[in-house]
Design an enzyme around this catalytic site. Structure first.
Site, PDB file in Angstrom:
ATOM      1  N   ASP A  14       0.845  -1.199   0.000  1.00 50.97           N
ATOM      2  CA  ASP A  14       0.000   0.000   0.000  1.00 50.97           C
ATOM      3  C   ASP A  14       0.881   1.251   0.000  1.00 50.97           C
ATOM      4  O   ASP A  14       1.731   1.426   0.890  1.00 50.97           O
ATOM      5  CB  ASP A  14      -0.905   0.018   1.243  1.00 50.97           C
ATOM      6  CG  ASP A  14      -1.992  -1.049   1.185  1.00 50.97           C
ATOM      7  OD1 ASP A  14      -2.183  -1.654   0.112  1.00 50.97           O
ATOM      8  OD2 ASP A  14      -2.655  -1.266   2.223  1.00 50.97           O
ATOM      9  N   ASN A  44      -4.314  -8.893   4.485  1.00 49.60           N
ATOM     10  CA  ASN A  44      -4.849  -8.171   5.653  1.00 49.60           C
ATOM     11  C   ASN A  44      -5.685  -9.107   6.533  1.00 49.60           C
ATOM     12  O   ASN A  44      -5.542  -9.135   7.766  1.00 49.60           O
ATOM     13  CB  ASN A  44      -5.731  -7.003   5.208  1.00 49.60           C
ATOM     14  CG  ASN A  44      -4.947  -5.877   4.551  1.00 49.60           C
ATOM     15  OD1 ASN A  44      -3.724  -5.846   4.608  1.00 49.60           O
ATOM     16  ND2 ASN A  44      -5.648  -4.939   3.922  1.00 49.60           N
ATOM     17  N   GLU A 141      -9.714 -10.120  -5.199  1.00 50.96           N
ATOM     18  CA  GLU A 141      -8.536  -9.482  -5.798  1.00 50.96           C
ATOM     19  C   GLU A 141      -7.657 -10.502  -6.517  1.00 50.96           C
ATOM     20  O   GLU A 141      -6.521 -10.186  -6.877  1.00 50.96           O
ATOM     21  CB  GLU A 141      -7.746  -8.715  -4.727  1.00 50.96           C
ATOM     22  CG  GLU A 141      -8.476  -7.452  -4.293  1.00 50.96           C
ATOM     23  CD  GLU A 141      -7.710  -6.597  -3.311  1.00 50.96           C
ATOM     24  OE1 GLU A 141      -7.931  -5.376  -3.292  1.00 50.96           O
ATOM     25  OE2 GLU A 141      -6.893  -7.147  -2.540  1.00 50.96           O
ATOM     26  N   ASN A 186     -19.669  -4.951   1.824  1.00 52.70           N
ATOM     27  CA  ASN A 186     -20.113  -3.703   2.443  1.00 52.70           C
ATOM     28  C   ASN A 186     -21.331  -3.206   1.642  1.00 52.70           C
ATOM     29  O   ASN A 186     -21.757  -3.856   0.675  1.00 52.70           O
ATOM     30  CB  ASN A 186     -18.974  -2.677   2.540  1.00 52.70           C
ATOM     31  CG  ASN A 186     -18.479  -2.213   1.176  1.00 52.70           C
ATOM     32  OD1 ASN A 186     -19.180  -2.329   0.170  1.00 52.70           O
ATOM     33  ND2 ASN A 186     -17.271  -1.686   1.129  1.00 52.70           N
ATOM     34  N   THR A 222     -21.164  -5.319   6.155  1.00 51.27           N
ATOM     35  CA  THR A 222     -20.410  -4.424   7.035  1.00 51.27           C
ATOM     36  C   THR A 222     -20.845  -2.988   6.732  1.00 51.27           C
ATOM     37  O   THR A 222     -20.950  -2.586   5.570  1.00 51.27           O
ATOM     38  CB  THR A 222     -18.884  -4.591   6.844  1.00 51.27           C
ATOM     39  OG1 THR A 222     -18.566  -4.446   5.457  1.00 51.27           O
ATOM     40  CG2 THR A 222     -18.427  -5.949   7.308  1.00 51.27           C
ATOM     41  N   GLY A 224     -19.496  -0.060   8.319  1.00 51.77           N
ATOM     42  CA  GLY A 224     -18.566   0.959   8.814  1.00 51.77           C
ATOM     43  C   GLY A 224     -18.924   1.385  10.227  1.00 51.77           C
ATOM     44  O   GLY A 224     -19.136   0.551  11.110  1.00 51.77           O
ATOM     45  N   ASP A 248      -8.115   6.448  10.105  1.00 54.77           N
ATOM     46  CA  ASP A 248      -7.853   5.824   8.802  1.00 54.77           C
ATOM     47  C   ASP A 248      -8.678   4.531   8.718  1.00 54.77           C
ATOM     48  O   ASP A 248      -8.449   3.603   9.488  1.00 54.77           O
ATOM     49  CB  ASP A 248      -6.341   5.516   8.672  1.00 54.77           C
ATOM     50  CG  ASP A 248      -5.967   4.949   7.309  1.00 54.77           C
ATOM     51  OD1 ASP A 248      -6.867   4.690   6.493  1.00 54.77           O
ATOM     52  OD2 ASP A 248      -4.755   4.756   7.079  1.00 54.77           O
ATOM     53  N   ASP A 254     -11.382  -5.667   6.214  1.00 50.93           N
ATOM     54  CA  ASP A 254     -10.536  -6.868   6.307  1.00 50.93           C
ATOM     55  C   ASP A 254     -10.294  -7.246   7.774  1.00 50.93           C
ATOM     56  O   ASP A 254     -10.257  -8.434   8.115  1.00 50.93           O
ATOM     57  CB  ASP A 254      -9.187  -6.622   5.621  1.00 50.93           C
ATOM     58  CG  ASP A 254      -9.361  -6.263   4.161  1.00 50.93           C
ATOM     59  OD1 ASP A 254     -10.307  -6.774   3.532  1.00 50.93           O
ATOM     60  OD2 ASP A 254      -8.561  -5.451   3.650  1.00 50.93           O
ATOM     61  N   SER A 284      -9.150  -0.996  14.808  1.00 45.25           N
ATOM     62  CA  SER A 284      -8.185  -0.824  13.707  1.00 45.25           C
ATOM     63  C   SER A 284      -8.251   0.570  13.079  1.00 45.25           C
ATOM     64  O   SER A 284      -7.245   1.052  12.560  1.00 45.25           O
ATOM     65  CB  SER A 284      -8.400  -1.901  12.628  1.00 45.25           C
ATOM     66  OG  SER A 284      -9.490  -1.574  11.790  1.00 45.25           O
TER      67      SER A 284
HETATM   68  O1  RIB Z   1      -9.151  -3.481   1.940  1.00 41.91           O
HETATM   69  C1  RIB Z   1      -8.031  -2.642   1.985  1.00 41.91           C
HETATM   70  C2  RIB Z   1      -6.996  -3.123   1.017  1.00 41.91           C
HETATM   71  O2  RIB Z   1      -7.497  -2.994  -0.292  1.00 41.91           O
HETATM   72  C3  RIB Z   1      -5.719  -2.329   1.020  1.00 41.91           C
HETATM   73  O3  RIB Z   1      -4.790  -2.812   1.938  1.00 41.91           O
HETATM   74  C4  RIB Z   1      -5.254  -2.394  -0.428  1.00 41.91           C
HETATM   75  O4  RIB Z   1      -4.119  -3.182  -0.593  1.00 41.91           O
HETATM   76  C5  RIB Z   1      -6.438  -2.951  -1.198  1.00 41.91           C
HETATM   77  O5  RIB Z   1      -6.214  -4.232  -1.604  1.00 41.91           O
END
Ligand code: RIB
Length: 307
Positions: A14, A44, A141, A186, A222, A224, A248, A254, A284
């Protein structure tokens, strides 16, 4: 080591810029700060569960570059089993450009790199270890064919699966969703998955119910700072939020899913596991970054006592 939880997913670096607001198209804007952190939705979730004490196996790919080596070192340091994190030559590691504004909200663009090469054959190669796990976590992803293969693997071996359909995919194949035991989007992802609005609580519940009617066993949305909502075949239940000042929110979803997996494996009932996962995600967001913000079991205990 026999793992409790297997995470099959992305491993990413990141690159995070912190500023007051996102620049508009064509605008150059001075920001306040920059950090390089460990991320990727898969990694994560693996790190969150491992920091809480679960034995976690990560299956994924990195490139043959400095980012990939740092990714593996960070996973190892968190106690995650990386024997099935493979290096893909001639391909960059996954990278995410992240902008975090003054309210702690983020915008993310990702380059899949080696994450885009995670293949069904990788799952077959790890079949012996995977078959001994008690829970499998998946996100979107990595290629969809691989996600489908992993969900089918879980079903064949009677291993429960949690699918976090992120990043959002427009009208994901219902047959794929039906293979997962828990689907955890979400609100935005839920809207894209179903094609239904999710602006109000009533709309969110209706959209989640639609997913259940199309084959998902349990949907956990989820929300938030508003907590979460679980919708299943026997009804729905809200999960109360834990109020904190967010600095943040990157990777909070995650944190929630990694913690949910951990607490389910640790034997908590559904209600308790969801409440703990909400609290872990809340904790977190009080720190910067994704994995850098995830508390250990002891830190989380102190956070709970301070509430
Ligand atoms: O969900 C947050 C994540 O999404 C980040 O850490 C980034 O790498 C993206 O994959």
């Amino acid at each position: 080591m026999t793992a409790d939880i297997a995470v099959i997913g992305s491993i990413t670096t990141d690159l995070v810029t912190y500023g007051r607001r996102r620049p508009a198209s064509g605008e150059t804007l001075a920001a306040d700060d920059f950090a390089i952190g460990q991320g990727g939705k898969g990694a994560n979730q693996a790190v969150a569960a491992a920091r809480l004490g679960s034995k976690v196996l990560m299956l994924g790919r990195v490139g043959d570059d400095a980012f990939g080596r740092a990714n593996r070192t960070a996973l190892d340091a968190a106690g995650v089993d990386t024997r099935h994190v493979t290096v893909t030559p001639g391909c960059s590691s996954g990278v995410a450009s992240i902008f975090v504004d003054a309210e702690g909200e983020n915008a993310i663009s990702i380059v899949a790199g080696a994450n885009g090469r995670v293949a069904p054959a990788d799952i077959d190669a790890a079949a012996n270890e995977l078959a001994r796990c008690r829970l499998i976590l998946l996100q979107l992803e990595i290629p969809l064919d691989t996600v489908r293969h992993a969900l089918a693997f879980g079903r064949r071996h009677a291993i429960p699966t949690i699918l976090n359909p992120a990043p959002a995919v427009d009208r994901l194949d219902p047959a794929l969703i039906a293979l997962a035991d828990i689907v955890a989007p979400n609100e935005g992802e839920l809207a894209l998955l179903t094609g239904l609005p999710t602006q109000t609580d009533t709309e969110i519940e209706a959209a989640a119910r639609h997913l259940v009617e199309s084959g998902a066993k349990v949907v956990v949305v989820t929300l938030g700072a508003r907590g979460a909502l679980e919708v299943g075949r026997n009804g729905s239940r809200p999960v109360a939020p834990v109020a904190v000042r967010a600095v943040d929110t990157t990777g909070a979803g995650d944190a929630f899913i990694g913690a949910l997996a951990h607490f389910r494996i640790a034997g908590l009932d559904d209600t308790q596991a969801l409440a703990r996962a909400c609290a872990y995600a809340a904790c977190s967001v009080t720190r910067r970054g994704a994995q850098s913000a995830y508390p250990t079991r002891d830190d989380f205990g102190r956070f709970l006592s301070s509430q």
